[in-house]
Design a protein around this motif. Structure first.
Motif, PDB file in Angstrom:
ATOM      1  N   THR A   1      55.153  59.121 -81.326  1.00 12.90           N
ATOM      2  CA  THR A   1      54.663  59.979 -80.407  1.00 12.90           C
ATOM      3  C   THR A   1      54.170  58.769 -79.264  1.00 12.90           C
ATOM      4  O   THR A   1      53.469  57.772 -79.399  1.00 12.90           O
ATOM      5  CB  THR A   1      53.104  60.381 -80.554  1.00 12.90           C
ATOM      6  N   PRO A   2      54.537  59.172 -77.860  1.00 12.76           N
ATOM      7  CA  PRO A   2      54.426  58.221 -76.767  1.00 12.76           C
ATOM      8  C   PRO A   2      52.922  58.077 -76.524  1.00 12.76           C
ATOM      9  O   PRO A   2      52.130  58.715 -76.445  1.00 12.76           O
ATOM     10  CB  PRO A   2      55.269  58.534 -75.627  1.00 12.76           C
ATOM     11  N   VAL A   3      52.485  56.522 -76.420  1.00 15.86           N
ATOM     12  CA  VAL A   3      51.081  56.269 -76.012  1.00 15.86           C
ATOM     13  C   VAL A   3      50.920  55.178 -74.825  1.00 15.86           C
ATOM     14  O   VAL A   3      51.659  54.572 -74.618  1.00 15.86           O
ATOM     15  CB  VAL A   3      50.404  55.473 -77.261  1.00 15.86           C
TER      16      VAL A   3
ATOM     17  N   MET B   1      69.732  48.295 -80.495  1.00 15.15           N
ATOM     18  CA  MET B   1      68.430  47.199 -80.844  1.00 15.15           C
ATOM     19  C   MET B   1      67.669  47.838 -82.096  1.00 15.15           C
ATOM     20  O   MET B   1      67.084  47.055 -82.727  1.00 15.15           O
ATOM     21  CB  MET B   1      67.614  46.806 -79.615  1.00 15.15           C
ATOM     22  N   ILE B   2      67.145  49.072 -81.743  1.00 21.11           N
ATOM     23  CA  ILE B   2      66.403  49.576 -82.846  1.00 21.11           C
ATOM     24  C   ILE B   2      67.106  49.877 -84.210  1.00 21.11           C
ATOM     25  O   ILE B   2      66.510  49.268 -85.143  1.00 21.11           O
ATOM     26  CB  ILE B   2      65.852  51.124 -82.413  1.00 21.11           C
TER      27      ILE B   2
ATOM     28  N   GLU C   1      64.341  60.404 -83.013  1.00 25.29           N
ATOM     29  CA  GLU C   1      65.363  59.895 -83.716  1.00 25.29           C
ATOM     30  C   GLU C   1      65.116  58.831 -84.810  1.00 25.29           C
ATOM     31  O   GLU C   1      65.521  58.727 -85.811  1.00 25.29           O
ATOM     32  CB  GLU C   1      66.447  59.535 -82.981  1.00 25.29           C
ATOM     33  N   PHE C   2      64.086  57.862 -84.405  1.00 22.53           N
ATOM     34  CA  PHE C   2      63.860  56.647 -85.292  1.00 22.53           C
ATOM     35  C   PHE C   2      62.234  56.828 -85.433  1.00 22.53           C
ATOM     36  O   PHE C   2      61.359  57.334 -84.984  1.00 22.53           O
ATOM     37  CB  PHE C   2      63.895  55.478 -84.346  1.00 22.53           C
ATOM     38  N   PRO C   3      61.833  56.109 -86.891  1.00 24.93           N
ATOM     39  CA  PRO C   3      60.580  56.202 -87.137  1.00 24.93           C
ATOM     40  C   PRO C   3      59.949  54.806 -86.640  1.00 24.93           C
ATOM     41  O   PRO C   3      59.670  53.799 -87.198  1.00 24.93           O
ATOM     42  CB  PRO C   3      60.641  55.857 -88.854  1.00 24.93           C
ATOM     43  N   ILE C   4      59.621  55.392 -85.200  1.00 24.46           N
ATOM     44  CA  ILE C   4      58.859  54.209 -84.406  1.00 24.46           C
ATOM     45  C   ILE C   4      57.428  54.487 -84.046  1.00 24.46           C
ATOM     46  O   ILE C   4      57.362  55.605 -84.069  1.00 24.46           O
ATOM     47  CB  ILE C   4      59.826  53.691 -83.121  1.00 24.46           C
ATOM     48  N   PHE C   5      56.594  53.437 -83.480  1.00 23.34           N
ATOM     49  CA  PHE C   5      55.647  53.482 -82.654  1.00 23.34           C
ATOM     50  C   PHE C   5      56.174  53.297 -81.252  1.00 23.34           C
ATOM     51  O   PHE C   5      56.758  52.478 -80.967  1.00 23.34           O
ATOM     52  CB  PHE C   5      54.579  52.714 -83.175  1.00 23.34           C
TER      53      PHE C   5
END
Length: 303
Positions: A31-33, A144-145, A193-197
């Motif tokens: 979720t974008p913070v 990159m991710i 798409e990716f498991p990211i913060f």
């Protein structure tokens, strides 16, 4: 409604900072913070600190898309301190990868878009126009991710490329809004798409006609709409230590500007204060900051 009836991948990661963990429950995953505030409030510092904490917890790395050269200086100075604070002697330490994007053309190009931003004049006046010429699913950021075990993505900052590409005139607002919406699409797509913060920093905007109005995100009508979590860093006082007040601007469960916390910035980053009295007492001399143990203690001058 019972939580057992809701089937969704909703999770938060703890940061070790009460002003985030108690107010929001932690940093939301995928979720974008947004971290908002004035110049030198500590937005970049907090984004880097939280990113090291989050990445180290999952043995991941950090990708920063920076538009301001100050990020490099801050990262070089503070990364070793945050590694010491959160990682210690562990063999696995998060790596920081940095990509540069000076304006919206470069920023969207990193996402696979070839765009045209031009000034079109007519009848003695003119305005900016924004067009997407080509797009690709195989972008530099996605590569990159995927190739570097990235678990946290930082945008520092969103303000600079937007303002460099679109002069602040009303006739340019539609083109600017289209470009911002396209960027937000890419950020949301990365989270899907990716498991990211994903953490973005952004400068504040104030109404010059009303000095008592609360600050907001610059371009809030477009950009702020895409962020479900927005935190405002308010400068209380600089010095040793610096103090800050942290406001919740937006989150799903708290009213806007409905909750705040206090904190200190010392040589190892942000630390919690318990209340406003401690923040005020540090500057009045009633309390002092223990730099070694990172906590408030009573001042010897206090009677």
């Amino acid at each position: 409604m019972s939580e057992e009836l809701i089937h969704a991948n909703i999770s938060y990661a703890q940061t070790g900072l009460k002003f985030i963990d108690e107010m929001w429950g932690g940093i939301p995953w995928r979720t974008p913070v947004a971290l908002v505030g004035p110049t030198r409030a500590g937005k970049t510092l907090l984004s880097l600190q939280v990113s090291v904490k989050l990445a180290s917890a999952v043995d991941g790395n950090i990708l920063a898309i920076r538009s301001e050269t100050s990020f490099d200086t801050i990262a070089k100075s503070w990364m070793p301190k945050f590694i010491k604070r959160y990682v210690g002697e562990k063999s696995s330490k998060p790596h920081l990868y940095i990509l540069s994007a000076i304006d919206m053309r470069q920023l969207l190009a990193l996402h696979g878009d070839k765009v045209r931003i031009r000034f079109k004049s007519a009848g003695g006046s003119g305005k900016m126009e924004f067009d997407i010429l080509e797009t690709s699913e195989n972008s530099k950021i996605k590569q990159m991710i995927a190739n570097n075990n990235i678990s946290v993505v930082i945008y520092d900052s969103l303000t600079a490329p937007i303002h460099r590409s679109f002069p602040a005139k009303r006739e340019n607002f539609p083109a600017r809004a289209d470009a911002i919406k396209r960027l937000c699409y890419h950020m949301l797509y990365l989270c899907d798409e990716f498991p990211i913060f994903l953490i973005a920093t952004h400068h504040e905007s104030r109404d010059p006609a009303n000095p008592f109005a609360k600050p907001s995100m610059a371009s809030e009508s477009t950009l702020g709409y895409e962020f479900g979590f927005i935190m405002y860093i308010e400068k209380l006082r600089d010095g040793r230590p610096s103090t800050r007040r942290i406001w919740n601007i937006r989150s799903p469960t708290i009213p806007e500007w409905g909750e705040c916390r206090y904190c200190v910035i010392d040589d190892y980053g942000f630390w919690d204060l318990e209340n406003e009295d401690q923040a005020k007492g540090l500057h009045s001399g009633r309390y002092k900051w223990d730099m070694k143990n990172h906590r408030v203690v009573e001042s010897k001058r206090r009677k």
